[in-house]
Design an enzyme around this catalytic site. Sequence first.
Site, PDB file in Angstrom:
ATOM      1  N   SER A 294       0.801  -1.209   0.000  1.00  0.00           N
ATOM      2  CA  SER A 294       0.000   0.000   0.000  1.00  0.00           C
ATOM      3  C   SER A 294       0.842   1.272   0.000  1.00  0.00           C
ATOM      4  CB  SER A 294      -0.959  -0.039   1.190  1.00  0.00           C
ATOM      5  OG  SER A 294      -1.929   0.953   1.073  1.00  0.00           O
TER       6      SER A 294
ATOM      7  N   ASP B 180       9.371   5.710 -10.802  1.00  0.00           N
ATOM      8  CA  ASP B 180       8.929   6.370 -12.030  1.00  0.00           C
ATOM      9  C   ASP B 180       9.780   7.589 -12.362  1.00  0.00           C
ATOM     10  OD1 ASP B 180       6.975   4.510 -12.417  1.00  0.00           O
ATOM     11  OD2 ASP B 180       5.278   5.890 -12.248  1.00  0.00           O
TER      12      ASP B 180
ATOM     13  N   LYS C 108      -0.917  -4.210  -2.949  1.00  0.00           N
ATOM     14  CA  LYS C 108      -2.126  -3.630  -2.368  1.00  0.00           C
ATOM     15  C   LYS C 108      -2.278  -2.211  -2.909  1.00  0.00           C
ATOM     16  CE  LYS C 108      -5.446  -2.520   0.418  1.00  0.00           C
ATOM     17  NZ  LYS C 108      -5.461  -1.110   0.009  1.00  0.00           N
TER      18      LYS C 108
END
Length: 487
Positions: free
Chosen positions: A315, A326, A340
């Site tokens: 999460s 990224d 998650k």
Amino acid sequence: MGSKLKNFGLIGLGVVAGIAGSMQFEASAQKSASPLPLEELRQLADVFGLIKSDYVEPVEDKKLLTEAISGMVASLDPHSAYLDKKAFKELREGTQGKFVGLGIEVGMEDGYVKVISPIEDSPAFKAGLKAGDLITRLDNTPVKGLTLDEAVKRMRGEPNTKITLTIARKDEDKPVIVSITRQEIRVQSVKSKVVEPGYAWLRVAQFQEPTVDDMAKKLTAIFQQEPNLKGLVLDLRNDPGGVLPGAIGVSAAFLPKDVPIVSTNGQLPDSKQTFYARREFYTSSRMSGSDPLARLPEAAKKVPIVVLVNAGSASASEIVAGALQDYKRATIMGTQTFGKGSVQTIRQLTADTAVKLTTARYYTPNGRAIQAKGIVPDLLVDETPEGDGLNGLRLREADLTKHLQNDRDKEEAARKLDELEEEQRLAALEKKRKPLELGSKDDFQLAQALNHLKGLPVQLSKSAKVESKKENTINETTNGNGTSEKK
């Protein structure tokens, strides 16, 4: 794999914390947007009446209705749930970094609760519990037959109440009986240290309301001790997630101001959002004063970073790893994360109850869906030189019944299940290994992270080497003249 191991839980936070969401709290429930299905509601009323009139013994109306609500919400996915008074209280305590309990990090082994580590200065620590202890009884109740979640709930309770633990310890011939008084435990969500000149380790154990402020203090102290820091290891292993602002703040500490950190998408208009590296997204109304990240040295935006993750990273920790990956701000190292990638919103029903409802999916800045896939490290590194140990046997989101699908990975190949014999072999090997203390001199993945920061060779995962060989084989093709070439 039928017997994959559950994620480790923290006493008081519970096993659910191992697959916890990055949660958002809202004060009131949403009104229904569509007409109610009257025929189905009549059936529900009929069943209610049958139970009241025909069941073998009387059942309270409140129990039936509460269980109906609970079953309806739980049928949706593994993370949606009805929160009764006790569960709602525990959830709020967990996000604030405190709970009432014993203060031990635990897992399961051979059906018993295994102590991974006692929290410093906790009741368990003061009572002498040690890493590796097996808890066989809780008061008069045998642990065998209980799930880890059930055992965790029994170890929790009201402040100043006692519980007696029966412990099997390797260097003791007889069981050790320990009586411990439950107390409020305050979890330190951020730890740090300079592991050697020029290199530091910063661990976020869980994302809580104080996490951003705590991290800023720890990071500032690191740079005061090492003004010319050459590399930082951000350790998110076994971090089960927590509140969303914590993930945004930790990401923002290392990224340029105002860049997107994570986006969400769901049915409701307010579930279609983008969250940026700005103060309003990582602080709350409870936090007063200046921006906690404003005092960080500028070097924090430039220092080389390795982020350590594993199957227990879920999460909020996946949001941080995905954002830093990224933007190519850090090298992600370790093993594939839990997966998650859904938002749980807390809709309060009464003063003491609420519904935790999945309302959206999370996406990284480049639009990658985290749900049921997780973050794949740039460098796959096992937990030990011999292999990934029990980490390779842990449940992931995709293993959970009724898990939410990844909506941007339609061609996801079916994952191969390990053979039972291999699972048993790995479990047997792990029994002989002492519990790993993250950040210690025996931490193999930390050593590989430091090697990478120094430009030294890194020992990659055995599975990564196998995949590399397969890829090379696939890339070797035959051209029109019958000779081979590599593309």
